[in-house]
Design a protein around this motif. Structure first.
Motif, PDB file in Angstrom:
ATOM      1  N   LYS A 109      -4.693 -40.471  56.078  1.00  0.00           N
ATOM      2  CA  LYS A 109      -3.964 -41.422  55.235  1.00  0.00           C
ATOM      3  C   LYS A 109      -3.951 -42.808  55.873  1.00  0.00           C
ATOM      4  N   ARG A 110      -3.793 -42.849  57.189  1.00  0.00           N
ATOM      5  CA  ARG A 110      -3.786 -44.119  57.924  1.00  0.00           C
ATOM      6  C   ARG A 110      -5.151 -44.802  57.804  1.00  0.00           C
ATOM      7  N   LEU A 111      -6.236 -44.039  57.981  1.00  0.00           N
ATOM      8  CA  LEU A 111      -7.588 -44.609  57.876  1.00  0.00           C
ATOM      9  C   LEU A 111      -7.836 -45.168  56.477  1.00  0.00           C
ATOM     10  N   LYS A 112      -7.442 -44.398  55.466  1.00  0.00           N
ATOM     11  CA  LYS A 112      -7.618 -44.860  54.091  1.00  0.00           C
ATOM     12  C   LYS A 112      -6.808 -46.131  53.854  1.00  0.00           C
ATOM     13  N   GLY A 113      -5.603 -46.176  54.392  1.00  0.00           N
ATOM     14  CA  GLY A 113      -4.740 -47.353  54.258  1.00  0.00           C
ATOM     15  C   GLY A 113      -5.349 -48.584  54.915  1.00  0.00           C
ATOM     16  N   ARG A 114      -5.979 -48.400  56.091  1.00  0.00           N
ATOM     17  CA  ARG A 114      -6.628 -49.534  56.780  1.00  0.00           C
ATOM     18  C   ARG A 114      -7.798 -50.058  55.955  1.00  0.00           C
TER      19      ARG A 114
ATOM     20  N   ALA B 108     -25.310 -51.666  55.089  1.00  0.00           N
ATOM     21  CA  ALA B 108     -25.229 -51.788  56.549  1.00  0.00           C
ATOM     22  C   ALA B 108     -24.024 -52.623  56.955  1.00  0.00           C
ATOM     23  N   THR B 109     -23.792 -53.716  56.244  1.00  0.00           N
ATOM     24  CA  THR B 109     -22.660 -54.601  56.566  1.00  0.00           C
ATOM     25  C   THR B 109     -21.335 -53.899  56.299  1.00  0.00           C
TER      26      THR B 109
ATOM     27  N   MET C 290     -15.541 -50.656  62.140  1.00  0.00           N
ATOM     28  CA  MET C 290     -14.618 -51.492  62.912  1.00  0.00           C
ATOM     29  C   MET C 290     -13.174 -51.144  62.555  1.00  0.00           C
ATOM     30  N   LEU C 291     -12.894 -51.019  61.246  1.00  0.00           N
ATOM     31  CA  LEU C 291     -11.535 -50.679  60.800  1.00  0.00           C
ATOM     32  C   LEU C 291     -11.127 -49.295  61.300  1.00  0.00           C
ATOM     33  N   ILE C 292     -12.036 -48.341  61.187  1.00  0.00           N
ATOM     34  CA  ILE C 292     -11.749 -46.969  61.609  1.00  0.00           C
ATOM     35  C   ILE C 292     -11.488 -46.912  63.111  1.00  0.00           C
TER      36      ILE C 292
ATOM     37  N   HIS D  29      -7.693 -56.446  61.324  1.00  0.00           N
ATOM     38  CA  HIS D  29      -8.294 -56.859  60.059  1.00  0.00           C
ATOM     39  C   HIS D  29      -8.926 -58.245  60.159  1.00  0.00           C
ATOM     40  N   GLY D  30      -8.278 -59.143  60.885  1.00  0.00           N
ATOM     41  CA  GLY D  30      -8.804 -60.494  61.059  1.00  0.00           C
ATOM     42  C   GLY D  30     -10.180 -60.500  61.715  1.00  0.00           C
ATOM     43  N   ALA D  31     -10.374 -59.618  62.685  1.00  0.00           N
ATOM     44  CA  ALA D  31     -11.672 -59.518  63.357  1.00  0.00           C
ATOM     45  C   ALA D  31     -12.744 -59.018  62.384  1.00  0.00           C
ATOM     46  N   VAL D  32     -12.364 -58.087  61.525  1.00  0.00           N
ATOM     47  CA  VAL D  32     -13.297 -57.550  60.527  1.00  0.00           C
ATOM     48  C   VAL D  32     -13.662 -58.649  59.526  1.00  0.00           C
ATOM     49  N   TYR D  33     -12.661 -59.418  59.077  1.00  0.00           N
ATOM     50  CA  TYR D  33     -12.928 -60.515  58.143  1.00  0.00           C
ATOM     51  C   TYR D  33     -13.851 -61.549  58.792  1.00  0.00           C
ATOM     52  N   GLY D  34     -13.617 -61.832  60.080  1.00  0.00           N
ATOM     53  CA  GLY D  34     -14.468 -62.768  60.816  1.00  0.00           C
ATOM     54  C   GLY D  34     -15.905 -62.265  60.891  1.00  0.00           C
ATOM     55  N   PHE D  35     -16.073 -60.966  61.176  1.00  0.00           N
ATOM     56  CA  PHE D  35     -17.405 -60.352  61.201  1.00  0.00           C
ATOM     57  C   PHE D  35     -18.093 -60.505  59.846  1.00  0.00           C
ATOM     58  N   LEU D  36     -17.348 -60.231  58.770  1.00  0.00           N
ATOM     59  CA  LEU D  36     -17.924 -60.314  57.419  1.00  0.00           C
ATOM     60  C   LEU D  36     -18.346 -61.745  57.084  1.00  0.00           C
ATOM     61  N   GLU D  37     -17.526 -62.719  57.476  1.00  0.00           N
ATOM     62  CA  GLU D  37     -17.843 -64.124  57.228  1.00  0.00           C
ATOM     63  C   GLU D  37     -19.111 -64.521  57.991  1.00  0.00           C
ATOM     64  N   LYS D  38     -19.196 -64.101  59.251  1.00  0.00           N
ATOM     65  CA  LYS D  38     -20.368 -64.402  60.073  1.00  0.00           C
ATOM     66  C   LYS D  38     -21.617 -63.769  59.459  1.00  0.00           C
ATOM     67  N   ARG D  39     -21.519 -62.530  59.038  1.00  0.00           N
ATOM     68  CA  ARG D  39     -22.656 -61.818  58.439  1.00  0.00           C
ATOM     69  C   ARG D  39     -23.095 -62.493  57.144  1.00  0.00           C
ATOM     70  N   ARG D  40     -22.117 -62.963  56.364  1.00  0.00           N
ATOM     71  CA  ARG D  40     -22.433 -63.636  55.105  1.00  0.00           C
ATOM     72  C   ARG D  40     -23.206 -64.932  55.374  1.00  0.00           C
ATOM     73  N   ARG D  41     -22.774 -65.677  56.393  1.00  0.00           N
ATOM     74  CA  ARG D  41     -23.487 -66.907  56.757  1.00  0.00           C
ATOM     75  C   ARG D  41     -24.911 -66.597  57.211  1.00  0.00           C
ATOM     76  N   GLU D  42     -25.084 -65.540  58.020  1.00  0.00           N
ATOM     77  CA  GLU D  42     -26.414 -65.139  58.491  1.00  0.00           C
ATOM     78  C   GLU D  42     -27.327 -64.792  57.319  1.00  0.00           C
TER      79      GLU D  42
END
Length: 180
Positions: free
Chosen positions: A100-105, A142-143, A150-152, A157-170
């Motif tokens: 439940k915690r993993l799903k919530g994250r 893959a992304t 990362m979430l699991i 969450h902020g680090a995950v959002y940062g990763f996603l933003e970086k990947r989107r720019r790439e």
């Protein structure tokens, strides 16, 4: 070729659709015949002439079974680059509370995390039962998989959002490079 897919009872109606319209659309677009047993929850896919399209029909059925709306699942038939990927969260924990915690994250408060991942990647995500379903192309999958891992693993969450933003720019930079 024939394939049998077990579908949760509460998803049978979504596969059939109002007056059988979703089932008809899948059959028309793939040439496969679907036999839906609403008692047992088994869908039998009988492939027509095109076995690739029958595989796509199977993916659509599995996507709806994993919680996607029929409309989102049918996108698999419109774009051959899109595929369904399913992550079984129950293999990562034995504890119902931990599941439940993993799903919530992954979902986030009011669905925010799932929504951000979808917006940043273009993929679609469904958290249903003990699984996370992803519809996207190989790059998107893959992304999303990396973000989910990362979430699991407990990343903020902020680090995950940062990763996603970086990947989107790439990805944008790669796309621009391929244009020029």
């Amino acid at each position: 070729m024939q394939e049998h897919i077990k579908v949760p009872q509460d998803r049978i109606g979504a596969i059939i659709g109002v007056e059988g319209n979703i089932k008809k659309i899948i059959e028309e677009k793939t040439g496969a015949m679907l036999d839906v047993d609403s008692e047992s929850g088994v869908v039998i896919i009988e492939s027509g002439d095109d076995s690739f399209k029958a595989l796509k029909a199977s993916e659509v059925i599995k996507a709806v079974a994993r919680g996607f709306s029929p409309e989102k699942a049918l996108k698999l038939l419109e774009n051959e680059d899109l595929v369904l990927d399913v992550i079984d969260l129950s293999t990562m924990t034995d504890s119902p509370a931990d599941l439940k915690r993993l799903k919530g994250r992954i979902i986030g408060k009011n669905g925010k995390t799932r929504e951000v991942i979808e917006q940043m990647t273009g993929a679609r995500i469904s958290v249903y039962g003990k699984t996370v379903g992803i519809i996207g192309d190989s790059e998107q999958l893959a992304t999303v998989r990396e973000a989910l891992n990362m979430l699991i693993d407990g990343a903020p969450h902020g680090a995950v959002y940062g990763f996603l933003e970086k990947r989107r720019r790439e990805l944008k930079r790669t796309q621009m490079d391929s244009i020029y």
